[in-house]
Structure formats: C-alpha cells, structure tokens
Design a protein around this motif. Structure first.
Motif, PDB file in Angstrom:
ATOM      1  N   HIS A  60       0.836  -1.208   0.000  1.00 59.92           N
ATOM      2  CA  HIS A  60       0.000   0.000   0.000  1.00 59.92           C
ATOM      3  C   HIS A  60       0.871   1.257   0.000  1.00 59.92           C
ATOM      4  N   GLU A  61       1.891   1.272   0.846  1.00 64.44           N
ATOM      5  CA  GLU A  61       2.757   2.441   0.937  1.00 64.44           C
ATOM      6  C   GLU A  61       3.566   2.629  -0.342  1.00 64.44           C
ATOM      7  N   LEU A  62       4.058   1.527  -0.920  1.00 62.43           N
ATOM      8  CA  LEU A  62       4.840   1.623  -2.146  1.00 62.43           C
ATOM      9  C   LEU A  62       4.011   2.202  -3.286  1.00 62.43           C
ATOM     10  N   LEU A  63       2.793   1.686  -3.472  1.00 65.08           N
ATOM     11  CA  LEU A  63       1.955   2.165  -4.565  1.00 65.08           C
ATOM     12  C   LEU A  63       1.562   3.626  -4.367  1.00 65.08           C
ATOM     13  N   SER A  64       1.271   4.021  -3.136  1.00 61.51           N
ATOM     14  CA  SER A  64       0.923   5.418  -2.870  1.00 61.51           C
ATOM     15  C   SER A  64       2.120   6.337  -3.089  1.00 61.51           C
ATOM     16  N   THR A  65       3.302   5.891  -2.675  1.00 59.57           N
ATOM     17  CA  THR A  65       4.503   6.707  -2.839  1.00 59.57           C
ATOM     18  C   THR A  65       4.841   6.897  -4.316  1.00 59.57           C
ATOM     19  N   PHE A  75       4.280  13.056 -14.369  1.00 64.44           N
ATOM     20  CA  PHE A  75       4.097  11.834 -15.145  1.00 64.44           C
ATOM     21  C   PHE A  75       2.636  11.398 -15.099  1.00 64.44           C
ATOM     22  N   SER A  76       2.258  10.510 -15.996  1.00 61.91           N
ATOM     23  CA  SER A  76       0.897   9.981 -16.006  1.00 61.91           C
ATOM     24  C   SER A  76       0.648   9.180 -14.727  1.00 61.91           C
ATOM     25  N   PRO A  77      -0.607   9.135 -14.249  1.00 61.72           N
ATOM     26  CA  PRO A  77      -0.891   8.494 -12.957  1.00 61.72           C
ATOM     27  C   PRO A  77      -0.788   6.979 -12.997  1.00 61.72           C
ATOM     28  N   THR A  78      -0.355   6.409 -11.876  1.00 57.85           N
ATOM     29  CA  THR A  78      -0.405   4.959 -11.648  1.00 57.85           C
ATOM     30  C   THR A  78      -1.273   4.725 -10.425  1.00 57.85           C
ATOM     31  N   PRO A  79      -1.834   3.523 -10.272  1.00 57.83           N
ATOM     32  CA  PRO A  79      -2.823   3.308  -9.206  1.00 57.83           C
ATOM     33  C   PRO A  79      -2.225   3.189  -7.816  1.00 57.83           C
ATOM     34  N   THR A  80      -3.001   3.636  -6.837  1.00 56.88           N
ATOM     35  CA  THR A  80      -2.721   3.324  -5.446  1.00 56.88           C
ATOM     36  C   THR A  80      -3.302   1.933  -5.163  1.00 56.88           C
ATOM     37  N   ALA A  81      -3.010   1.390  -3.992  1.00 53.91           N
ATOM     38  CA  ALA A  81      -3.552   0.077  -3.642  1.00 53.91           C
ATOM     39  C   ALA A  81      -5.075   0.112  -3.594  1.00 53.91           C
ATOM     40  N   ALA A  82      -5.638   1.209  -3.067  1.00 55.38           N
ATOM     41  CA  ALA A  82      -7.097   1.326  -3.008  1.00 55.38           C
ATOM     42  C   ALA A  82      -7.692   1.310  -4.409  1.00 55.38           C
ATOM     43  N   GLU A  83      -7.015   1.955  -5.366  1.00 59.14           N
ATOM     44  CA  GLU A  83      -7.525   1.975  -6.741  1.00 59.14           C
ATOM     45  C   GLU A  83      -7.385   0.609  -7.407  1.00 59.14           C
ATOM     46  N   VAL A  84      -6.348  -0.143  -7.038  1.00 56.88           N
ATOM     47  CA  VAL A  84      -6.217  -1.509  -7.561  1.00 56.88           C
ATOM     48  C   VAL A  84      -7.409  -2.350  -7.116  1.00 56.88           C
ATOM     49  N   MET A  85      -7.773  -2.250  -5.846  1.00 57.61           N
ATOM     50  CA  MET A  85      -8.889  -3.034  -5.336  1.00 57.61           C
ATOM     51  C   MET A  85     -10.219  -2.535  -5.883  1.00 57.61           C
ATOM     52  N   ASP A  86     -10.363  -1.214  -6.083  1.00 55.73           N
ATOM     53  CA  ASP A  86     -11.574  -0.686  -6.706  1.00 55.73           C
ATOM     54  C   ASP A  86     -11.705  -1.200  -8.133  1.00 55.73           C
ATOM     55  N   TRP A  87     -10.575  -1.246  -8.829  1.00 57.54           N
ATOM     56  CA  TRP A  87     -10.580  -1.777 -10.203  1.00 57.54           C
ATOM     57  C   TRP A  87     -11.026  -3.230 -10.205  1.00 57.54           C
TER      58      TRP A  87
END
Length: 209
Positions: A60-65, A75-87
């Motif tokens: 979670h921290e890695l993806l948010s960072t 740069f273009s956005p990449t997902p946070t952990a919450a967005e991965v689970m929402d996806w």
C-alpha cells in the motif's frame, strides 16, 4: 507517458537519490522505471494478498509513494492500492445487471493465463436454471446458469510500459471445487494471450487542484 518534454531538475534529483542505493537509471527512463514498479506491485497485490505473511502495508505504501512521486514529476498516474482493489471490484460486478432474479457472490480463482492466482468474487444467478416446473423441466438439475458467469473477458496489457499492447483475455468457468472455489481457465478456442500479458489496471480520472 510523461507530460514533460525534457528531463527536469526534479527528475535528476530523484535519479541521484536512487543511485545512492547502487541502482543507475538514465533520467529519460525514470518515468518508465516508476511505471514498471507500480505495475509489478499492483499485480502482486492482486495475486498474492491472501498468502500468509503478505506485506500488505508495504505494498500500500509503495503504490501510494510511486503515485505521489509521479504526480509531483508530472508523469501519467499509476494506481494506489485502493484503486487496484476498486478496479478489481469493477471487474467483479460487471455482470450483475445481466443476471435476472436473485443473485449471489461466488468465490472464483483464475488458474492460468495473465490472471493466474487471482481470487475474487463474481456475481451470478443464485438459482439454477431451468426450473423443474418450466418448459425445459426435463433438463432441471444441470445448473446451466447457477453460479458465476460461464465466460468472462478481462482486460490485459503487454509489452513495455512505454508502448504497451492492449486487449482482452476470455476465461471459461469450470466445475466448483470441494473448497467452494470456482476455477476459471483461459478459453482454448481463443488465440493464446501474449506470454508477457498482465492485468490492465486503469486509474480513474485524476483531478488537478
């Protein structure tokens, strides 16, 4: 992928910080480097989160960072952990409206292909079809429809992150296992997906403040 046309001083500083750990990255490849980190962490979160000892907090921290750093650098956005689970939830509920009558959640596992190891719940009809008192009653008990969808397409991406290919892979439902999981395997009547294909995780539109 990047919204900038030249390497900024901020990117130079970021690359210099990483170099202190012994990893040398060309500044013009830093966008790609961060995107690949996010891609690997997202796929690991989908596949391995139910394993004993999985480092949830670290992912979670890695993806948010990474998402925050990419935003600061333009740069273009990449997902946070919450967005991965929402996806994943969006994939899970995609077929809810197609089911008529009562529905239920069925735990499934993807056995092979780009989604190998991913477990999620899929929505499907709660009742078997045909009904014993219906016009096809002689076929009752086969359970044609009860359970998760018989076949589902899922989005995939392949190739390097700068110029990826996009498509879908279709999975077919198997018989429920003893532990209640429904296995899904890549359909054999379709062309095989690329060997480096992986789940295509999209990010909702990011608003600038």
């Amino acid at each position: 992928m990047s919204t900038t046309t030249a390497v900024s001083p901020a990117v130079e500083k970021a690359v210099g910080a990483i170099a202190r750990g012994g990893e040398q990255i060309a500044p013009h490849l830093f966008d790609l480097h961060l995107a690949e980190i996010a891609d690997k962490a997202s796929c690991s979160l989908l596949r391995d989160r139910f394993r004993d000892g999985f480092p949830h907090a670290a992912h979670h921290e890695l993806l948010s960072t990474v998402a925050a750093l990419r935003a600061v650098l333009g740069f273009s956005p990449t997902p946070t952990a919450a967005e991965v689970m929402d996806w994943q939830d969006r994939q899970r509920t995609a077929y809810t409206d197609a089911a008529s009558g009562p529905t239920a959640q069925y735990p499934v596992v993807f056995v092979d292909g780009p989604y190998r190891g991913v477990e999620m719940a899929l929505t499907g009809p709660a009742d078997s079809y045909p009904k014993a008192d219906g016009p096809l009653g002689h076929l009752a008990g086969l359970g044609w429809i009860a359970g998760p969808p018989a076949s589902i397409p899922l989005p995939i991406v392949w190739g390097d992150t700068a110029r990826p290919g996009h498509g879908t892979v279709r999975y077919a439902r198997g018989e429920a296992l003893a532990d209640g999981l429904w296995p899904f395997t890549v359909r054999l009547d379709d062309p095989a997906p690329p060997t480096d294909a992986r789940p295509h995780i999209t990010v909702p539109t990011v608003r600038e403040h």
